[in-house]
Design a protein around this motif. Structure first.
Motif, PDB file in Angstrom:
ATOM      1  N   ARG A  90      40.545  46.843  40.550  1.00  0.00           N
ATOM      2  CA  ARG A  90      41.390  47.268  41.679  1.00  0.00           C
ATOM      3  C   ARG A  90      42.847  46.842  41.457  1.00  0.00           C
ATOM      4  O   ARG A  90      43.767  47.628  41.653  1.00  0.00           O
ATOM      5  N   LEU A  91      43.008  45.589  41.037  1.00  0.00           N
ATOM      6  CA  LEU A  91      44.364  45.066  40.841  1.00  0.00           C
ATOM      7  C   LEU A  91      45.114  45.870  39.768  1.00  0.00           C
ATOM      8  O   LEU A  91      46.245  46.306  39.971  1.00  0.00           O
TER       9      LEU A  91
ATOM     10  N   GLU B 295      45.801  49.485  40.953  1.00  0.00           N
ATOM     11  CA  GLU B 295      46.882  49.482  41.952  1.00  0.00           C
ATOM     12  C   GLU B 295      48.243  49.344  41.273  1.00  0.00           C
ATOM     13  O   GLU B 295      49.191  50.066  41.584  1.00  0.00           O
ATOM     14  N   GLU B 296      48.334  48.435  40.307  1.00  0.00           N
ATOM     15  CA  GLU B 296      49.605  48.225  39.602  1.00  0.00           C
ATOM     16  C   GLU B 296      49.993  49.460  38.787  1.00  0.00           C
ATOM     17  O   GLU B 296      51.167  49.847  38.765  1.00  0.00           O
TER      18      GLU B 296
ATOM     19  N   THR C 145      51.146  52.209  41.227  1.00  0.00           N
ATOM     20  CA  THR C 145      52.461  51.858  41.776  1.00  0.00           C
ATOM     21  C   THR C 145      53.547  52.059  40.728  1.00  0.00           C
ATOM     22  O   THR C 145      54.597  52.643  40.997  1.00  0.00           O
TER      23      THR C 145
ATOM     24  N   GLU D  57      56.537  54.517  41.344  1.00  0.00           N
ATOM     25  CA  GLU D  57      57.760  53.779  41.644  1.00  0.00           C
ATOM     26  C   GLU D  57      58.748  53.826  40.467  1.00  0.00           C
ATOM     27  O   GLU D  57      59.908  54.154  40.651  1.00  0.00           O
TER      28      GLU D  57
ATOM     29  N   ARG E 191      56.016  42.091  37.158  1.00  0.00           N
ATOM     30  CA  ARG E 191      54.720  41.456  36.885  1.00  0.00           C
ATOM     31  C   ARG E 191      53.553  42.444  36.754  1.00  0.00           C
ATOM     32  O   ARG E 191      52.444  42.051  36.410  1.00  0.00           O
ATOM     33  N   GLY E 192      53.800  43.722  37.062  1.00  0.00           N
ATOM     34  CA  GLY E 192      52.712  44.699  37.116  1.00  0.00           C
ATOM     35  C   GLY E 192      51.975  44.864  35.800  1.00  0.00           C
ATOM     36  O   GLY E 192      50.750  44.732  35.744  1.00  0.00           O
TER      37      GLY E 192
ATOM     38  N   MET F  25      52.041  42.981  33.176  1.00  0.00           N
ATOM     39  CA  MET F  25      51.461  41.700  32.762  1.00  0.00           C
ATOM     40  C   MET F  25      50.103  41.471  33.451  1.00  0.00           C
ATOM     41  O   MET F  25      49.147  41.027  32.808  1.00  0.00           O
ATOM     42  N   LEU F  26      50.012  41.811  34.734  1.00  0.00           N
ATOM     43  CA  LEU F  26      48.741  41.643  35.449  1.00  0.00           C
ATOM     44  C   LEU F  26      47.691  42.621  34.933  1.00  0.00           C
ATOM     45  O   LEU F  26      46.509  42.269  34.799  1.00  0.00           O
TER      46      LEU F  26
ATOM     47  N   ALA G 212      46.392  41.177  31.857  1.00  0.00           N
ATOM     48  CA  ALA G 212      45.614  39.946  32.089  1.00  0.00           C
ATOM     49  C   ALA G 212      44.212  40.259  32.619  1.00  0.00           C
ATOM     50  O   ALA G 212      43.254  39.555  32.293  1.00  0.00           O
ATOM     51  N   TYR G 213      44.104  41.318  33.407  1.00  0.00           N
ATOM     52  CA  TYR G 213      42.833  41.555  34.102  1.00  0.00           C
ATOM     53  C   TYR G 213      41.936  42.584  33.422  1.00  0.00           C
ATOM     54  O   TYR G 213      40.741  42.630  33.693  1.00  0.00           O
TER      55      TYR G 213
ATOM     56  N   GLU H 264      53.411  49.673  49.454  1.00  0.00           N
ATOM     57  CA  GLU H 264      54.843  49.380  49.356  1.00  0.00           C
ATOM     58  C   GLU H 264      55.537  49.363  50.721  1.00  0.00           C
ATOM     59  O   GLU H 264      56.305  48.452  51.034  1.00  0.00           O
TER      60      GLU H 264
ATOM     61  N   HIS I  53      43.189  41.070  48.861  1.00  0.00           N
ATOM     62  CA  HIS I  53      43.881  41.635  47.702  1.00  0.00           C
ATOM     63  C   HIS I  53      45.372  41.657  47.956  1.00  0.00           C
ATOM     64  O   HIS I  53      45.801  41.950  49.079  1.00  0.00           O
ATOM     65  N   LEU I  54      46.142  41.368  46.909  1.00  0.00           N
ATOM     66  CA  LEU I  54      47.578  41.617  46.996  1.00  0.00           C
ATOM     67  C   LEU I  54      48.094  42.098  45.648  1.00  0.00           C
ATOM     68  O   LEU I  54      47.476  41.876  44.613  1.00  0.00           O
TER      69      LEU I  54
ATOM     70  N   SER J 179      51.516  42.981  42.847  1.00  0.00           N
ATOM     71  CA  SER J 179      52.716  42.314  42.337  1.00  0.00           C
ATOM     72  C   SER J 179      53.911  42.561  43.259  1.00  0.00           C
ATOM     73  O   SER J 179      54.820  41.738  43.327  1.00  0.00           O
TER      74      SER J 179
ATOM     75  N   ILE K  38      48.044  32.985  36.855  1.00  0.00           N
ATOM     76  CA  ILE K  38      48.350  33.849  35.704  1.00  0.00           C
ATOM     77  C   ILE K  38      49.851  34.149  35.642  1.00  0.00           C
ATOM     78  O   ILE K  38      50.447  34.180  34.565  1.00  0.00           O
ATOM     79  N   THR K  39      50.446  34.359  36.804  1.00  0.00           N
ATOM     80  CA  THR K  39      51.884  34.678  36.852  1.00  0.00           C
ATOM     81  C   THR K  39      52.754  33.420  36.875  1.00  0.00           C
ATOM     82  O   THR K  39      53.977  33.514  36.906  1.00  0.00           O
TER      83      THR K  39
END
Lengths: 142, 119
Positions: free
Chosen positions: A48-49, A52-53, A56, A60, A113-114, A116-117, A120-121, B29, B60-61, B63, B98-99
């Motif tokens: 999901r993370l 989503e990134e 976006t 964006e 950070r998008g 990078m996450l 990472a995931y 956003e 959930h959140l 970046s 992680i960040t």
């Protein structure tokens, strides 16, 4: 042409508008398929993370104000793998030029950070040459 | 014009403003922008604000939400205030690790611990 420039064989392809209900609906559909295939909570959190990134980023940064344009999402959920590609209609970017958001000088910056996450995931994250398509794979550990 | 419905629960006690999120997912956003503006207006109410943000309801959140928290942190510091985060789900805390944002923010397990930590 490299493998991640081409469609994921056997995948479902969706044209996605910048509409929160549409985005949520697609993410929930992919996560439901993953849950049915036995992907645990931690795996679904990661997918999901990253998704989503990627979505976006596509709207964006990829489309940069072209708000009426759709993006393309392909997904394929198998017993041990979730494979997703997100492609925008923008000019693309060079992911190698992204600064490391974890360095001391960048830590207090509010963006960057998008990707990078996502890295990472997910097990694998690959961009096409143009930089307007990202393919992400999550593999269940044996 | 009707005011947009708040996505926050806000309480003030002993000079500390505590903020909780209504939504379980802090991803959208437009939603993040609205939340950020609402918290900014809380910060601007006083000099040296003491702000506690609780993530007790959050699953959930994104970046973008992390970016909003960084901007909020800058704003609090500009007013010589203090910001604390608390009640962060372990999966989300991992995102902070992680960040490396766990180094930037003061994060506590509980709101009680966070309240105690203010100078």
């Amino acid at each position: 042409m490299t493998g991640h420039d081409t469609a994921i064989p056997g995948s479902t392809r969706v044209e996605l508008r910048r509409d929160r209900a549409e985005i949520d609906g697609l993410i929930e559909r992919i996560l439901s398929l993953a849950e049915a295939r036995g992907f645990e909570d931690g795996a679904r959190f990661a997918i999901r993370l990253a998704l989503e990134e990627a979505i976006t980023n596509a709207f964006e940064h990829g489309h940069q104000g072209m708000n009426d344009q759709t993006i393309t999402v392909e997904y394929l959920v198998l017993p041990d793998t979730v494979d997703i590609a997100v492609e925008d209609r923008g000019p693309g970017f060079d992911p190698a030029r992204l600064p490391d958001p974890t360095t001391t000088e960048n830590l207090a910056k509010p963006s960057g950070r998008g990707v990078m996450l996502m890295r990472a995931y997910m097990t694998e994250v690959r961009f096409n040459t143009a930089g307007n398509r990202v393919r992400m794979t999550y593999r269940q550990a044996d | 014009m009707a005011q947009a419905e708040s996505r926050l629960r806000v309480s003030d006690r002993d000079g500390i403003t505590t903020v909780e999120f209504v939504d379980r997912n802090i991803l959208d956003e437009a939603n993040i922008q609205a939340i950020s503006e609402e918290i900014s207006s809380l910060i601007d109410r006083t000099d040296a604000p003491k702000l506690l943000i609780s993530f007790s309801n959050v699953d959930h959140l994104s970046s973008a939400a992390l970016g909003a928290l960084i901007t909020i942190n800058h704003r609090v510091r500009d007013r010589a205030g203090q910001l604390r985060l608390a009640n962060i789900d372990p999966q989300i805390y991992e995102v902070f690790v992680i960040t490396r944002l766990n180094k930037l923010f003061q994060i506590h397990d509980t709101t009680d611990e966070a309240v105690e930590s203010f100078d």
